[in-house]
Design a protein around this motif. Structure first.
Motif, PDB file in Angstrom:
ATOM      1  N   LYS A  98      45.501  66.771  60.543  1.00  0.00           N
ATOM      2  CA  LYS A  98      44.073  66.783  60.881  1.00  0.00           C
ATOM      3  C   LYS A  98      43.543  65.364  61.059  1.00  0.00           C
ATOM      4  O   LYS A  98      42.686  65.128  61.909  1.00  0.00           O
ATOM      5  CB  LYS A  98      43.276  67.547  59.830  1.00  0.00           C
ATOM      6  N   SER A  99      44.068  64.409  60.296  1.00  0.00           N
ATOM      7  CA  SER A  99      43.630  63.016  60.476  1.00  0.00           C
ATOM      8  C   SER A  99      44.103  62.467  61.823  1.00  0.00           C
ATOM      9  O   SER A  99      43.401  61.663  62.447  1.00  0.00           O
ATOM     10  CB  SER A  99      44.091  62.132  59.316  1.00  0.00           C
ATOM     11  N   VAL A 100      45.280  62.902  62.281  1.00  0.00           N
ATOM     12  CA  VAL A 100      45.757  62.500  63.611  1.00  0.00           C
ATOM     13  C   VAL A 100      44.839  63.105  64.675  1.00  0.00           C
ATOM     14  O   VAL A 100      44.429  62.417  65.621  1.00  0.00           O
ATOM     15  CB  VAL A 100      47.228  62.925  63.837  1.00  0.00           C
ATOM     16  N   ILE A 101      44.475  64.370  64.509  1.00  0.00           N
ATOM     17  CA  ILE A 101      43.591  65.043  65.466  1.00  0.00           C
ATOM     18  C   ILE A 101      42.234  64.338  65.522  1.00  0.00           C
ATOM     19  O   ILE A 101      41.643  64.199  66.596  1.00  0.00           O
ATOM     20  CB  ILE A 101      43.437  66.535  65.098  1.00  0.00           C
ATOM     21  N   GLU A 102      41.752  63.878  64.376  1.00  0.00           N
ATOM     22  CA  GLU A 102      40.453  63.185  64.337  1.00  0.00           C
ATOM     23  C   GLU A 102      40.460  61.907  65.161  1.00  0.00           C
ATOM     24  O   GLU A 102      39.400  61.415  65.551  1.00  0.00           O
ATOM     25  CB  GLU A 102      40.054  62.874  62.898  1.00  0.00           C
ATOM     26  N   LYS A 103      41.631  61.346  65.449  1.00  0.00           N
ATOM     27  CA  LYS A 103      41.736  60.133  66.272  1.00  0.00           C
ATOM     28  C   LYS A 103      41.454  60.418  67.741  1.00  0.00           C
ATOM     29  O   LYS A 103      41.287  59.481  68.521  1.00  0.00           O
ATOM     30  CB  LYS A 103      43.141  59.521  66.157  1.00  0.00           C
ATOM     31  N   LEU A 104      41.436  61.698  68.116  1.00  0.00           N
ATOM     32  CA  LEU A 104      41.228  62.026  69.522  1.00  0.00           C
ATOM     33  C   LEU A 104      39.861  61.525  69.968  1.00  0.00           C
ATOM     34  O   LEU A 104      38.856  61.721  69.303  1.00  0.00           O
ATOM     35  CB  LEU A 104      41.330  63.534  69.759  1.00  0.00           C
ATOM     36  N   SER A 105      39.853  60.886  71.113  1.00  0.00           N
ATOM     37  CA  SER A 105      38.615  60.381  71.691  1.00  0.00           C
ATOM     38  C   SER A 105      38.447  61.017  73.062  1.00  0.00           C
ATOM     39  O   SER A 105      39.204  61.907  73.441  1.00  0.00           O
ATOM     40  CB  SER A 105      38.702  58.858  71.812  1.00  0.00           C
ATOM     41  N   ASP A 106      37.474  60.542  73.796  1.00  0.00           N
ATOM     42  CA  ASP A 106      37.278  61.069  75.149  1.00  0.00           C
ATOM     43  C   ASP A 106      38.489  60.784  76.038  1.00  0.00           C
ATOM     44  O   ASP A 106      38.800  61.545  76.932  1.00  0.00           O
ATOM     45  CB  ASP A 106      36.025  60.467  75.787  1.00  0.00           C
ATOM     46  N   GLU A 107      39.178  59.674  75.774  1.00  0.00           N
ATOM     47  CA  GLU A 107      40.344  59.316  76.592  1.00  0.00           C
ATOM     48  C   GLU A 107      41.595  60.080  76.155  1.00  0.00           C
ATOM     49  O   GLU A 107      42.430  60.430  76.968  1.00  0.00           O
ATOM     50  CB  GLU A 107      40.641  57.813  76.498  1.00  0.00           C
ATOM     51  N   LYS A 108      41.732  60.266  74.844  1.00  0.00           N
ATOM     52  CA  LYS A 108      42.898  60.966  74.306  1.00  0.00           C
ATOM     53  C   LYS A 108      42.475  62.408  74.035  1.00  0.00           C
ATOM     54  O   LYS A 108      41.706  62.668  73.121  1.00  0.00           O
ATOM     55  CB  LYS A 108      43.385  60.292  73.029  1.00  0.00           C
ATOM     56  N   LEU A 109      43.018  63.310  74.819  1.00  0.00           N
ATOM     57  CA  LEU A 109      42.532  64.679  74.783  1.00  0.00           C
ATOM     58  C   LEU A 109      43.440  65.655  74.054  1.00  0.00           C
ATOM     59  O   LEU A 109      43.070  66.803  73.863  1.00  0.00           O
ATOM     60  CB  LEU A 109      42.306  65.171  76.220  1.00  0.00           C
ATOM     61  N   SER A 110      44.636  65.228  73.671  1.00  0.00           N
ATOM     62  CA  SER A 110      45.549  66.191  73.062  1.00  0.00           C
ATOM     63  C   SER A 110      46.505  65.518  72.080  1.00  0.00           C
ATOM     64  O   SER A 110      46.691  64.309  72.091  1.00  0.00           O
ATOM     65  CB  SER A 110      46.348  66.920  74.149  1.00  0.00           C
ATOM     66  N   VAL A 111      47.098  66.374  71.231  1.00  0.00           N
ATOM     67  CA  VAL A 111      48.170  65.975  70.326  1.00  0.00           C
ATOM     68  C   VAL A 111      49.333  66.902  70.618  1.00  0.00           C
ATOM     69  O   VAL A 111      49.148  68.125  70.713  1.00  0.00           O
ATOM     70  CB  VAL A 111      47.756  66.110  68.839  1.00  0.00           C
ATOM     71  N   THR A 112      50.526  66.351  70.791  1.00  0.00           N
ATOM     72  CA  THR A 112      51.701  67.172  71.026  1.00  0.00           C
ATOM     73  C   THR A 112      52.739  66.896  69.951  1.00  0.00           C
ATOM     74  O   THR A 112      52.729  65.848  69.297  1.00  0.00           O
ATOM     75  CB  THR A 112      52.329  66.894  72.410  1.00  0.00           C
ATOM     76  N   LEU A 113      53.610  67.878  69.769  1.00  0.00           N
ATOM     77  CA  LEU A 113      54.718  67.743  68.825  1.00  0.00           C
ATOM     78  C   LEU A 113      55.794  68.744  69.184  1.00  0.00           C
ATOM     79  O   LEU A 113      55.568  69.673  69.961  1.00  0.00           O
ATOM     80  CB  LEU A 113      54.243  67.945  67.381  1.00  0.00           C
ATOM     81  N   SER A 114      56.952  68.530  68.607  1.00  0.00           N
ATOM     82  CA  SER A 114      58.079  69.439  68.773  1.00  0.00           C
ATOM     83  C   SER A 114      58.476  69.922  67.389  1.00  0.00           C
ATOM     84  O   SER A 114      58.527  69.125  66.451  1.00  0.00           O
ATOM     85  CB  SER A 114      59.234  68.681  69.434  1.00  0.00           C
ATOM     86  N   VAL A 115      58.735  71.217  67.260  1.00  0.00           N
ATOM     87  CA  VAL A 115      59.151  71.772  65.970  1.00  0.00           C
ATOM     88  C   VAL A 115      60.338  72.702  66.195  1.00  0.00           C
ATOM     89  O   VAL A 115      60.357  73.486  67.154  1.00  0.00           O
ATOM     90  CB  VAL A 115      57.976  72.503  65.263  1.00  0.00           C
ATOM     91  N   LEU A 116      61.341  72.576  65.353  1.00  0.00           N
ATOM     92  CA  LEU A 116      62.483  73.483  65.441  1.00  0.00           C
ATOM     93  C   LEU A 116      62.005  74.922  65.273  1.00  0.00           C
ATOM     94  O   LEU A 116      61.129  75.204  64.451  1.00  0.00           O
ATOM     95  CB  LEU A 116      63.526  73.152  64.370  1.00  0.00           C
ATOM     96  N   LYS A 117      62.581  75.816  66.044  1.00  0.00           N
ATOM     97  CA  LYS A 117      62.142  77.217  66.017  1.00  0.00           C
ATOM     98  C   LYS A 117      62.243  77.829  64.627  1.00  0.00           C
ATOM     99  O   LYS A 117      61.452  78.701  64.276  1.00  0.00           O
ATOM    100  CB  LYS A 117      62.957  78.038  67.022  1.00  0.00           C
ATOM    101  N   GLU A 118      63.194  77.389  63.844  1.00  0.00           N
ATOM    102  CA  GLU A 118      63.402  77.973  62.512  1.00  0.00           C
ATOM    103  C   GLU A 118      62.649  77.226  61.409  1.00  0.00           C
ATOM    104  O   GLU A 118      62.778  77.575  60.239  1.00  0.00           O
ATOM    105  CB  GLU A 118      64.896  78.009  62.187  1.00  0.00           C
ATOM    106  N   ASN A 119      61.859  76.234  61.753  1.00  0.00           N
ATOM    107  CA  ASN A 119      61.149  75.448  60.750  1.00  0.00           C
ATOM    108  C   ASN A 119      59.834  76.133  60.394  1.00  0.00           C
ATOM    109  O   ASN A 119      59.009  76.415  61.263  1.00  0.00           O
ATOM    110  CB  ASN A 119      60.890  74.024  61.289  1.00  0.00           C
ATOM    111  N   LYS A 120      59.634  76.382  59.096  1.00  0.00           N
ATOM    112  CA  LYS A 120      58.419  77.071  58.650  1.00  0.00           C
ATOM    113  C   LYS A 120      57.159  76.250  58.898  1.00  0.00           C
ATOM    114  O   LYS A 120      56.050  76.780  58.834  1.00  0.00           O
ATOM    115  CB  LYS A 120      58.536  77.444  57.179  1.00  0.00           C
TER     116      LYS A 120
END
Length: 147
Positions: free
Chosen positions: A98-120
């Protein structure tokens, strides 16, 4: 966990042994299940990928994890987030994301990540509002978009 203050510091070469331990502790089970090589060399290769972006997560000056993010022009990519098992399930990962998401500004519109399918951890990302935008054999690519 709101009352708990996390701090961060840049990863140093002297942290590599800790990062290897942390990666094996948090990822081996998921990697094995996904059929991904868990050799020392592969762990080290992943740790060294974008190492200059890596930060140690500290709780009361004690190492409890790793956060590696890459801030790009219109997106923030969470490359790695790993929390020691003792501190999982206490809201720390959610607070960090959530702190990473709070960094989003008008220029930065998204947060992406990759997660293993089996990772909870995927359930955590779902609950925060990340959506699967693509996948490969082992992982889901997820995105949180600023609304």
């Amino acid at each position: 966990m709101d009352e708990i203050e996390l701090t961060y510091r840049k990863c140093l070469n002297t942290d590599i042994e800790y990062l290897l331990w942390l990666r094996k502790k948090t990822m081996n089970e998921h990697l094995i299940y996904s059929g991904i090589d868990i050799s020392h060399e592969n762990h080290l290769k992943r740790i060294m990928f974008q190492f200059e972006q890596a930060k140690i997560i500290l709780l009361k000056d004690q190492k409890i994890g790793l956060l590696k993010i890459l801030e790009q022009q219109s997106n923030i990519e969470i490359i790695q987030i790993q929390i020691e098992p003792l501190y999982q399930g206490k809201g720390i990962g959610q607070k960090i994301i959530k702190s990473v998401i709070e960094k989003l500004s008008d220029e930065k519109l998204s947060v992406t990540l990759s997660v293993l399918k089996e990772n909870k951890a995927k359930k955590l990302y779902d609950s925060i509002g990340f959506k699967v935008i693509s996948e490969n054999n082992e992982s889901f690519i997820m995105k949180y978009e600023k609304t």
